[in-house]
Design a protein around this motif. Sequence first.
Motif, PDB file in Angstrom:
ATOM      1  N   LYS A   8       0.767  -1.151  -0.118  1.00 54.64           N
ATOM      2  CA  LYS A   8       0.074   0.078  -0.216  1.00 54.64           C
ATOM      3  C   LYS A   8       0.811   1.271  -0.177  1.00 54.64           C
ATOM      4  O   LYS A   8       1.661   1.626   0.730  1.00 54.64           O
ATOM      5  N   VAL A   9       0.671   2.062  -1.049  1.00 51.86           N
ATOM      6  CA  VAL A   9       1.498   3.232  -1.219  1.00 51.86           C
ATOM      7  C   VAL A   9       0.792   4.617  -0.733  1.00 51.86           C
ATOM      8  O   VAL A   9       1.291   5.655  -0.970  1.00 51.86           O
ATOM      9  N   TYR A  10      -0.480   4.488  -0.786  1.00 53.91           N
ATOM     10  CA  TYR A  10      -1.164   5.724  -0.695  1.00 53.91           C
ATOM     11  C   TYR A  10      -2.664   5.392   0.146  1.00 53.91           C
ATOM     12  O   TYR A  10      -3.326   4.387   0.010  1.00 53.91           O
ATOM     13  N   ALA A  11      -3.205   6.101   1.099  1.00 51.37           N
ATOM     14  CA  ALA A  11      -4.344   5.898   1.783  1.00 51.37           C
ATOM     15  C   ALA A  11      -4.822   7.160   2.105  1.00 51.37           C
ATOM     16  O   ALA A  11      -4.334   7.990   2.476  1.00 51.37           O
ATOM     17  N   GLN A  12      -6.366   7.215   1.787  1.00 53.01           N
ATOM     18  CA  GLN A  12      -6.961   8.582   2.083  1.00 53.01           C
ATOM     19  C   GLN A  12      -8.398   7.987   2.878  1.00 53.01           C
ATOM     20  O   GLN A  12      -9.034   7.018   2.338  1.00 53.01           O
ATOM     21  N   GLY A  13      -9.044   8.700   3.869  1.00 56.89           N
ATOM     22  CA  GLY A  13     -10.156   8.572   4.307  1.00 56.89           C
ATOM     23  C   GLY A  13     -10.334   7.488   5.557  1.00 56.89           C
ATOM     24  O   GLY A  13      -9.403   6.830   5.535  1.00 56.89           O
ATOM     25  N   ALA A  14     -11.368   7.553   6.061  1.00 57.90           N
ATOM     26  CA  ALA A  14     -11.470   6.560   7.312  1.00 57.90           C
ATOM     27  C   ALA A  14     -12.885   5.494   6.662  1.00 57.90           C
ATOM     28  O   ALA A  14     -12.640   4.260   6.376  1.00 57.90           O
ATOM     29  N   LEU A  15     -13.815   6.158   6.764  1.00 57.80           N
ATOM     30  CA  LEU A  15     -15.126   5.255   6.328  1.00 57.80           C
ATOM     31  C   LEU A  15     -15.361   5.333   4.731  1.00 57.80           C
ATOM     32  O   LEU A  15     -15.514   4.203   4.426  1.00 57.80           O
ATOM     33  N   PHE A  32      -7.929   0.885  -4.875  1.00 58.87           N
ATOM     34  CA  PHE A  32      -9.116   0.352  -3.963  1.00 58.87           C
ATOM     35  C   PHE A  32      -9.857   1.279  -3.620  1.00 58.87           C
ATOM     36  O   PHE A  32      -9.604   2.310  -2.890  1.00 58.87           O
ATOM     37  N   ARG A  33     -11.278   1.286  -3.648  1.00 57.49           N
ATOM     38  CA  ARG A  33     -12.171   2.041  -3.383  1.00 57.49           C
ATOM     39  C   ARG A  33     -13.191   1.489  -1.983  1.00 57.49           C
ATOM     40  O   ARG A  33     -13.669   0.238  -2.569  1.00 57.49           O
ATOM     41  N   GLN A  34     -13.457   2.065  -0.863  1.00 51.91           N
ATOM     42  CA  GLN A  34     -14.180   1.356  -0.017  1.00 51.91           C
ATOM     43  C   GLN A  34     -15.180   2.448   0.431  1.00 51.91           C
ATOM     44  O   GLN A  34     -14.814   3.311   1.065  1.00 51.91           O
ATOM     45  N   HIS A  35     -16.448   1.774   0.491  1.00 56.50           N
ATOM     46  CA  HIS A  35     -17.578   2.945   1.021  1.00 56.50           C
ATOM     47  C   HIS A  35     -18.558   2.015   2.091  1.00 56.50           C
ATOM     48  O   HIS A  35     -19.382   1.334   1.495  1.00 56.50           O
TER      49      HIS A  35
END
Length: 59
Positions: A8-15, A32-35
Amino acid sequence: MMDNRFEKVYAQGALNQIEIWVDRETGVNYIFRQHGYAGGMTPLLDRDGKPVVTPIVHR
């Protein structure tokens, strides 16, 4: 065979998460997109529709 093929090279957001993962064998980037409980992963494409590839540095 690698123990940790993806990094993993980038992450943004919590929920509502957006992450970028790099395949350490091919260099191909994935988004990767999670909602909530739903999510999906697909290759990250450049403006010409080609996969984004990170040069692989062997350690």
